[in-house]
Design an enzyme around this catalytic site. Structure first.
Site, PDB file in Angstrom:
ATOM      1  N   GLY A  50      -4.955   5.827 -12.550  1.00  0.00           N
ATOM      2  CA  GLY A  50      -5.642   6.134 -11.298  1.00  0.00           C
ATOM      3  C   GLY A  50      -4.742   6.568 -10.152  1.00  0.00           C
ATOM      4  O   GLY A  50      -5.198   6.617  -9.000  1.00  0.00           O
ATOM      5  N   SER A 106       0.828  -1.204   0.000  1.00  0.00           N
ATOM      6  CA  SER A 106       0.000   0.000   0.000  1.00  0.00           C
ATOM      7  C   SER A 106       0.867   1.262   0.000  1.00  0.00           C
ATOM      8  O   SER A 106       1.875   1.349   0.699  1.00  0.00           O
ATOM      9  CB  SER A 106      -0.892   0.014   1.243  1.00  0.00           C
ATOM     10  OG  SER A 106      -1.524   1.275   1.351  1.00  0.00           O
ATOM     11  N   LYS A 141     -13.883  -3.400   2.464  1.00  0.00           N
ATOM     12  CA  LYS A 141     -14.715  -2.190   2.369  1.00  0.00           C
ATOM     13  C   LYS A 141     -16.183  -2.454   2.735  1.00  0.00           C
ATOM     14  O   LYS A 141     -16.858  -1.567   3.255  1.00  0.00           O
ATOM     15  CB  LYS A 141     -14.612  -1.575   0.971  1.00  0.00           C
ATOM     16  CG  LYS A 141     -13.232  -0.979   0.697  1.00  0.00           C
ATOM     17  CD  LYS A 141     -13.174  -0.248  -0.633  1.00  0.00           C
ATOM     18  CE  LYS A 141     -11.764   0.249  -0.892  1.00  0.00           C
ATOM     19  NZ  LYS A 141     -11.661   1.062  -2.110  1.00  0.00           N
ATOM     20  N   THR A 162     -21.617  -8.078 -17.379  1.00  0.00           N
ATOM     21  CA  THR A 162     -22.883  -8.626 -16.886  1.00  0.00           C
ATOM     22  C   THR A 162     -23.887  -7.472 -16.842  1.00  0.00           C
ATOM     23  O   THR A 162     -23.882  -6.646 -15.924  1.00  0.00           O
ATOM     24  CB  THR A 162     -22.690  -9.225 -15.472  1.00  0.00           C
ATOM     25  OG1 THR A 162     -21.565 -10.125 -15.509  1.00  0.00           O
ATOM     26  CG2 THR A 162     -23.931  -9.972 -15.010  1.00  0.00           C
ATOM     27  N   THR A 166      -8.994  -1.007   2.780  1.00  0.00           N
ATOM     28  CA  THR A 166      -8.829  -1.427   1.392  1.00  0.00           C
ATOM     29  C   THR A 166      -9.246  -2.887   1.247  1.00  0.00           C
ATOM     30  O   THR A 166      -9.790  -3.489   2.183  1.00  0.00           O
ATOM     31  CB  THR A 166      -7.383  -1.115   0.919  1.00  0.00           C
ATOM     32  OG1 THR A 166      -7.300  -1.368  -0.480  1.00  0.00           O
ATOM     33  CG2 THR A 166      -6.342  -1.945   1.648  1.00  0.00           C
ATOM     34  N   GLY A 188     -17.915  -0.958 -16.210  1.00  0.00           N
ATOM     35  CA  GLY A 188     -17.864  -1.759 -14.993  1.00  0.00           C
ATOM     36  C   GLY A 188     -19.048  -1.429 -14.102  1.00  0.00           C
ATOM     37  O   GLY A 188     -19.604  -0.320 -14.151  1.00  0.00           O
ATOM     38  N   ASP A 229     -13.469   7.557  -2.299  1.00  0.00           N
ATOM     39  CA  ASP A 229     -12.963   7.116  -3.604  1.00  0.00           C
ATOM     40  C   ASP A 229     -13.544   7.945  -4.756  1.00  0.00           C
ATOM     41  O   ASP A 229     -12.820   8.387  -5.647  1.00  0.00           O
ATOM     42  CB  ASP A 229     -13.295   5.635  -3.838  1.00  0.00           C
ATOM     43  CG  ASP A 229     -12.418   4.709  -2.999  1.00  0.00           C
ATOM     44  OD1 ASP A 229     -11.259   5.072  -2.719  1.00  0.00           O
ATOM     45  OD2 ASP A 229     -12.897   3.620  -2.642  1.00  0.00           O
ATOM     46  N   GLY A 231     -17.915  -3.001  -7.251  1.00  0.00           N
ATOM     47  CA  GLY A 231     -17.779  -2.066  -6.141  1.00  0.00           C
ATOM     48  C   GLY A 231     -17.079  -0.773  -6.525  1.00  0.00           C
ATOM     49  O   GLY A 231     -17.485   0.319  -6.087  1.00  0.00           O
TER      50      GLY A 231
HETATM   51  P1  ATR Z   1     -14.358  -4.054  -7.809  1.00  0.00           P
HETATM   52  O1  ATR Z   1     -14.789  -3.930  -6.402  1.00  0.00           O
HETATM   53  O2  ATR Z   1     -12.877  -3.836  -8.044  1.00  0.00           O
HETATM   54  O3  ATR Z   1     -15.182  -3.253  -8.757  1.00  0.00           O
HETATM   55  P2  ATR Z   1     -15.851  -6.421  -8.505  1.00  0.00           P
HETATM   56  O4  ATR Z   1     -16.980  -5.986  -7.662  1.00  0.00           O
HETATM   57  O5  ATR Z   1     -15.450  -7.847  -8.538  1.00  0.00           O
HETATM   58  O6  ATR Z   1     -14.517  -5.604  -8.137  1.00  0.00           O
HETATM   59  O7  ATR Z   1     -16.148  -5.923  -9.997  1.00  0.00           O
HETATM   60  C1  ATR Z   1     -15.249  -6.163 -11.037  1.00  0.00           C
HETATM   61  C2  ATR Z   1     -15.771  -5.460 -12.278  1.00  0.00           C
HETATM   62  O8  ATR Z   1     -14.859  -5.692 -13.348  1.00  0.00           O
HETATM   63  C3  ATR Z   1     -17.116  -5.957 -12.748  1.00  0.00           C
HETATM   64  O9  ATR Z   1     -17.768  -4.900 -13.422  1.00  0.00           O
HETATM   65  C4  ATR Z   1     -16.694  -7.059 -13.718  1.00  0.00           C
HETATM   66  O10 ATR Z   1     -17.669  -7.426 -14.665  1.00  0.00           O
HETATM   67  P3  ATR Z   1     -18.791  -8.519 -14.260  1.00  0.00           P
HETATM   68  O11 ATR Z   1     -19.781  -7.791 -13.381  1.00  0.00           O
HETATM   69  O12 ATR Z   1     -19.387  -8.927 -15.559  1.00  0.00           O
HETATM   70  O13 ATR Z   1     -18.075  -9.633 -13.557  1.00  0.00           O
HETATM   71  C5  ATR Z   1     -15.534  -6.383 -14.392  1.00  0.00           C
HETATM   72  N1  ATR Z   1     -14.575  -7.270 -15.051  1.00  0.00           N
HETATM   73  C6  ATR Z   1     -13.670  -8.069 -14.461  1.00  0.00           C
HETATM   74  N2  ATR Z   1     -12.911  -8.683 -15.392  1.00  0.00           N
HETATM   75  C7  ATR Z   1     -13.350  -8.262 -16.604  1.00  0.00           C
HETATM   76  C8  ATR Z   1     -12.986  -8.523 -17.949  1.00  0.00           C
HETATM   77  N3  ATR Z   1     -11.982  -9.360 -18.233  1.00  0.00           N
HETATM   78  N4  ATR Z   1     -13.656  -7.906 -18.937  1.00  0.00           N
HETATM   79  C9  ATR Z   1     -14.671  -7.053 -18.646  1.00  0.00           C
HETATM   80  N5  ATR Z   1     -15.070  -6.764 -17.384  1.00  0.00           N
HETATM   81  C10 ATR Z   1     -14.425  -7.352 -16.382  1.00  0.00           C
END
Ligand code: ATR
Length: 287
Positions: A248, A20, A71, A158, A67, A132, A107, A135
């Protein structure tokens, strides 16, 4: 005890937490204010967040950054929440008050401040595409809406998760007449966006989220919440299409600055700390 200066104790709690950058950032902020502050990294087993936080409070700890993966635990633990933490469903900042534990989420504020102040791109009236719906994405929706963009399109692999976010924030968006919509990649509207934020975990595995090339134009800021010594695959892709890329790191420093403000009521100067961190990150030993 005379002559012994008691330091106010803060820490970042996570698992893993060894890499971190928060202790570095907060030591710089503390030095700016000249006040005695101690900031450490606290590694907790994934199933032992609460006992570790309680022990920290018992040892007169004043505040925690939270972190991965804690969270949601911090959200459940807090006795009161800021509106932005409630909207995010997650807490990255705990402040230990005499009458309870206050949970906040800085954030989204950090992202907005990096985009608007450090990168000089106003979100007011902008067309924003958020990639995305996990979270990380949820945490930034309300702070972005508060800047009154023209459009916010949320796209996710999704689709149902993007649609759920649209439902959750529909009322906030209608209050400022922002066009809020979302779904899978087909929900992307024609024409280049002003700002595209990659909040997927894709950069971790060097994979690109699905996004039509026409969303990127010469005037687009393509912002990846991830950062590293080199541009991410998302930034490189965007730059090939003529967009401006940003990672970021600024969001990291700005969310930390806002946490410091939540704890101590003093706003540190983030600019020199971001410059120093960037130089460290891109130094040959890191590259
Ligand atoms: P975080 O808290 O970092 O956002 P998370 O809740 O697991 O972690 O969410 C990960 C995000 O990255 C989601 O939007 C996920 O898409 P899904 O909801 O369809 O799972 C997206 N994600 C992860 N890997 C991906 C990939 N290879 N291509 C596109 N989207 C991806």
């Amino acid at each position: 005890m005379s002559g012994v200066e008691m330091k106010d104790r803060y820490a970042v709690i996570g698992n893993p937490v060894g890499h971190s950058k928060s202790p570095f950032i907060h030591s710089r902020f503390a030095a700016q204010t000249g006040k005695p502050v101690e900031y450490s990294a606290l590694l907790a087993p994934v199933d032992a967040f609460v006992p570790h936080v309680r022990a920290f409070i018992d040892a007169d700890g004043r505040g925690l950054n939270v972190t991965v993966p804690f969270k949601l635990d911090a959200h459940a633990f807090a006795s009161s929440l800021s509106p932005r933490a409630a909207a995010a469903g997650a807490v990255n900042t705990l402040r230990i008050d005499p009458n309870g534990v206050y949970g906040d989420n800085t954030d989204g504020f950090g992202l907005v401040r990096d985009i608007e102040v450090n990168l000089g791109v106003s979100l007011k009236g902008a067309r924003i595409l958020l990639l995305g719906a996990g979270g990380a994405a949820r945490g930034v929706v309300l702070p972005m809406l508060e800047r009154a963009p023209h459009t916010l399109t949320i796209v996710n692999r999704t689709a149902a998760k993007a649609e759920a976010l649209v439902d959750q924030f529909a009322q906030a968006a209608s209050g400022i007449a922002c066009r809020l919509s979302g779904g899978n990649a087909r929900a992307i509207e024609p024409g280049a966006y002003d700002v595209i934020v990659n909040a997927t975990a894709g950069s971790l595995e060097a994979s690109l989220p699905e996004c039509d090339d026409s969303a990127f134009g010469n005037g687009t800021l393509a912002y990846d919440m991830m950062y590293g010594a080199h541009p991410t695959v998302f930034m490189e892709h965007a730059q090939k299409l003529g967009a401006r890329g940003a990672d970021g790191l600024g969001m990291l420093v700005e969310q930390a600055a806002e946490s410091f403000y939540v704890w101590r009521g003093v706003r540190p100067d983030s600019v020199p700390v971001l410059a120093e961190l960037r130089a460290l990150l891109t130094a040959p030993s890191h590259a």
